[in-house]
Design an enzyme around this catalytic site. Structure first.
Site, PDB file in Angstrom:
ATOM      1  N   TYR A  37       0.835  -1.200   0.000  1.00  0.00           N
ATOM      2  CA  TYR A  37       0.000   0.000   0.000  1.00  0.00           C
ATOM      3  C   TYR A  37       0.871   1.253   0.000  1.00  0.00           C
ATOM      4  O   TYR A  37       2.087   1.194   0.267  1.00  0.00           O
ATOM      5  CB  TYR A  37      -0.938   0.017   1.207  1.00  0.00           C
ATOM      6  CG  TYR A  37      -0.264   0.324   2.534  1.00  0.00           C
ATOM      7  CD1 TYR A  37      -0.382   1.595   3.103  1.00  0.00           C
ATOM      8  CD2 TYR A  37       0.477  -0.630   3.214  1.00  0.00           C
ATOM      9  CE1 TYR A  37       0.231   1.887   4.321  1.00  0.00           C
ATOM     10  CE2 TYR A  37       1.081  -0.352   4.420  1.00  0.00           C
ATOM     11  CZ  TYR A  37       0.955   0.909   4.976  1.00  0.00           C
ATOM     12  OH  TYR A  37       1.562   1.196   6.174  1.00  0.00           O
ATOM     13  N   ARG A  56       8.275   4.046  -4.610  1.00  0.00           N
ATOM     14  CA  ARG A  56       8.290   3.080  -3.511  1.00  0.00           C
ATOM     15  C   ARG A  56       7.240   2.002  -3.721  1.00  0.00           C
ATOM     16  O   ARG A  56       7.477   0.826  -3.426  1.00  0.00           O
ATOM     17  CB  ARG A  56       8.082   3.783  -2.167  1.00  0.00           C
ATOM     18  CG  ARG A  56       8.220   2.836  -0.981  1.00  0.00           C
ATOM     19  CD  ARG A  56       8.207   3.561   0.339  1.00  0.00           C
ATOM     20  NE  ARG A  56       6.932   4.240   0.575  1.00  0.00           N
ATOM     21  CZ  ARG A  56       6.684   4.977   1.661  1.00  0.00           C
ATOM     22  NH1 ARG A  56       7.624   5.135   2.584  1.00  0.00           N
ATOM     23  NH2 ARG A  56       5.510   5.560   1.822  1.00  0.00           N
ATOM     24  N   ARG A 107      -7.229 -20.695  -1.277  1.00  0.00           N
ATOM     25  CA  ARG A 107      -6.269 -20.469  -0.204  1.00  0.00           C
ATOM     26  C   ARG A 107      -5.117 -21.462  -0.274  1.00  0.00           C
ATOM     27  O   ARG A 107      -5.311 -22.677  -0.149  1.00  0.00           O
ATOM     28  CB  ARG A 107      -6.953 -20.557   1.162  1.00  0.00           C
ATOM     29  CG  ARG A 107      -6.034 -20.122   2.303  1.00  0.00           C
ATOM     30  CD  ARG A 107      -6.687 -20.283   3.663  1.00  0.00           C
ATOM     31  NE  ARG A 107      -5.831 -19.748   4.715  1.00  0.00           N
ATOM     32  CZ  ARG A 107      -4.767 -20.379   5.236  1.00  0.00           C
ATOM     33  NH1 ARG A 107      -4.440 -21.586   4.791  1.00  0.00           N
ATOM     34  NH2 ARG A 107      -4.046 -19.815   6.188  1.00  0.00           N
ATOM     35  N   HIS A 109      -0.618 -21.113   0.564  1.00  0.00           N
ATOM     36  CA  HIS A 109       0.484 -20.193   0.848  1.00  0.00           C
ATOM     37  C   HIS A 109       1.327 -19.892  -0.393  1.00  0.00           C
ATOM     38  O   HIS A 109       1.862 -18.802  -0.522  1.00  0.00           O
ATOM     39  CB  HIS A 109       1.383 -20.758   1.951  1.00  0.00           C
ATOM     40  CG  HIS A 109       0.798 -20.612   3.325  1.00  0.00           C
ATOM     41  ND1 HIS A 109      -0.267 -21.357   3.760  1.00  0.00           N
ATOM     42  CD2 HIS A 109       1.128 -19.787   4.347  1.00  0.00           C
ATOM     43  CE1 HIS A 109      -0.568 -21.024   5.014  1.00  0.00           C
ATOM     44  NE2 HIS A 109       0.271 -20.063   5.387  1.00  0.00           N
ATOM     45  N   LYS A 154       6.513  -1.902   2.056  1.00  0.00           N
ATOM     46  CA  LYS A 154       5.325  -1.286   2.645  1.00  0.00           C
ATOM     47  C   LYS A 154       4.157  -2.245   2.469  1.00  0.00           C
ATOM     48  O   LYS A 154       3.297  -2.084   1.592  1.00  0.00           O
ATOM     49  CB  LYS A 154       5.047   0.078   2.015  1.00  0.00           C
ATOM     50  CG  LYS A 154       4.129   0.960   2.857  1.00  0.00           C
ATOM     51  CD  LYS A 154       4.142   2.388   2.348  1.00  0.00           C
ATOM     52  CE  LYS A 154       3.202   3.280   3.169  1.00  0.00           C
ATOM     53  NZ  LYS A 154       3.674   3.471   4.558  1.00  0.00           N
ATOM     54  N   GLU A 186      12.879   2.275  13.987  1.00  0.00           N
ATOM     55  CA  GLU A 186      11.898   3.306  13.653  1.00  0.00           C
ATOM     56  C   GLU A 186      10.781   3.228  14.675  1.00  0.00           C
ATOM     57  O   GLU A 186      10.901   2.528  15.682  1.00  0.00           O
ATOM     58  CB  GLU A 186      11.367   3.093  12.232  1.00  0.00           C
ATOM     59  CG  GLU A 186      10.776   1.710  12.000  1.00  0.00           C
ATOM     60  CD  GLU A 186      10.414   1.455  10.543  1.00  0.00           C
ATOM     61  OE1 GLU A 186      10.422   2.404   9.747  1.00  0.00           O
ATOM     62  OE2 GLU A 186      10.106   0.294  10.212  1.00  0.00           O
ATOM     63  N   LEU A 210      11.373   0.963   7.144  1.00  0.00           N
ATOM     64  CA  LEU A 210      10.675   1.392   5.938  1.00  0.00           C
ATOM     65  C   LEU A 210      11.196   2.775   5.594  1.00  0.00           C
ATOM     66  O   LEU A 210      11.034   3.715   6.374  1.00  0.00           O
ATOM     67  CB  LEU A 210       9.160   1.447   6.166  1.00  0.00           C
ATOM     68  CG  LEU A 210       8.364   1.992   4.984  1.00  0.00           C
ATOM     69  CD1 LEU A 210       8.451   1.041   3.790  1.00  0.00           C
ATOM     70  CD2 LEU A 210       6.917   2.243   5.357  1.00  0.00           C
TER      71      LEU A 210
END
Length: 332
Positions: A37, A56, A107, A109, A154, A186, A210
């Site tokens: 995102y 990014r 579903r 992985h 992110k 951070e 990040l």
């Protein structure tokens, strides 16, 4: 149940009311948090540092092997359309939130091949910091950094950040500043800067942090203000003995930390470096160039520049010392 805001969003090629937007329960963003995102500030209807945010987003997509579903021009068109079509409810300072998940699949992985990414975007009001927070700074607490080692992505997989942020909520603090093996990384949703002897220090660009868009912006603002800037590992002792500690993010912009673990940072008030960087940030938002002084010999005989409006807004949150009333071109 809290009502959803009456806004228009973008979902997979269509613009629709946010409360009407629907995705499959088998979307991997829902099942696995398998997506990325971006949050892009909007000031007076203008996207702020859009190219850096898009770069990014592109890096994060590549890291998790999700094909980029749009060209830069298409991404900008989506963002601009959301801004234009939500004008009636926009506050003047907003954010465009963009999310891309791997898509819908049974579903498993393992990464499925040949599926179409889910693309979602919406606009939200940017929650400005209060005048009291700007004037007095905010309180933070420290916590162990228990997150994964790919913090440079992110990702929508934000449970660890949610847990870290809750630590600060329960302590009545604005942020949890994270330490790993005795070194600063951070905060739960912010980058952290340490100021010592007039020098701005930040954690290195690596998998533990990040790299916020403010990384490049803070570096630029420091350069404009002739403030030394350095990225390196910062020890816990350096954090606790800092003259100033700052937070930066899309929503916080630059924010001073005045208390850390119930102890004052420096003199317990926002400091001069914060004041310079905050002022520079506001100029950057407005697209105003940083004032410069041409000290070359050739400039001494030049006519003084025309008077300009003050860049200082009153009442000011910071002590101001005005000097030079006898200089040609001085504006009071």
């Amino acid at each position: 149940m809290q009502a959803l805001p009456d806004t228009l969003c973008y979902l997979n090629g269509d613009y629709t009311a946010l409360q009407d937007a629907r995705i499959s329960v088998l979307d991997r963003g829902f099942i696995f948090g398998d997506g990325i995102y971006e949050v892009i500030p909007v000031y007076q209807g203008r996207l702020f540092r859009f190219d850096e945010h898009l770069a990014r987003l592109t890096r994060s997509l590549a890291e998790v092997q999700i094909p980029n579903p749009h060209t830069p021009e298409q991404w900008r068109q989506i963002a601009d359309t959301l801004i234009e079509r939500n004008t009636a409810r926009a506050t003047g300072e907003d954010t465009v939130y963009i999310q891309v998940s791997r898509g819908v699949a049974p579903r498993d992985h393992a990464m499925p091949q040949g599926i179409t990414p889910t693309v979602f975007a919406m606009i939200n009001p940017l929650k400005a910091q209060s005048a009291a927070a700007r004037e007095n700074g905010v309180a933070c607490v420290t916590a162990e950094d228990f997150r994964w080692k790919k913090g440079h992505i992110k990702s929508t997989s934000l449970l660890s950040a949610v847990l870290a942020r809750q630590i600060s909520v329960e302590a009545g603090a604005t942020e949890a500043i994270l330490l790993r093996d005795g070194y600063l990384t951070e905060a739960s949703s912010s980058n952290v800067w340490v100021v010592k002897d007039g020098r701005v220090l930040g954690a290195p660009r690596d998998g533990l942090v990040l790299e916020g868009i403010r990384y490049g912006l803070i570096e630029s603002l420091c350069k404009e203000a002739n403030i030394p800037f350095e990225l390196r590992r910062i020890s816990e002792a350096e954090l606790r003995n800092a003259d100033e500690v700052l937070l930066s993010s899309a929503t916080k912009e630059v924010l001073a930390v005045s208390r850390l673990d119930e102890q004052p940072v420096g003199n317990g008030h926002p400091g001069p470096v914060y004041a310079q960087l905050y002022a520079g940030y506001q100029r950057a938002k407005q697209g105003t160039p940083t004032p410069t002084v041409d000290a070359t010999p050739a400039a001494t005989n030049a006519a003084p520049p025309p008077a300009q409006e003050s860049l200082i807004e009153f009442p000011s949150l910071f002590p101001i010392k005005v000097m030079g009333p006898k200089v040609d071109g001085f504006v009071e």
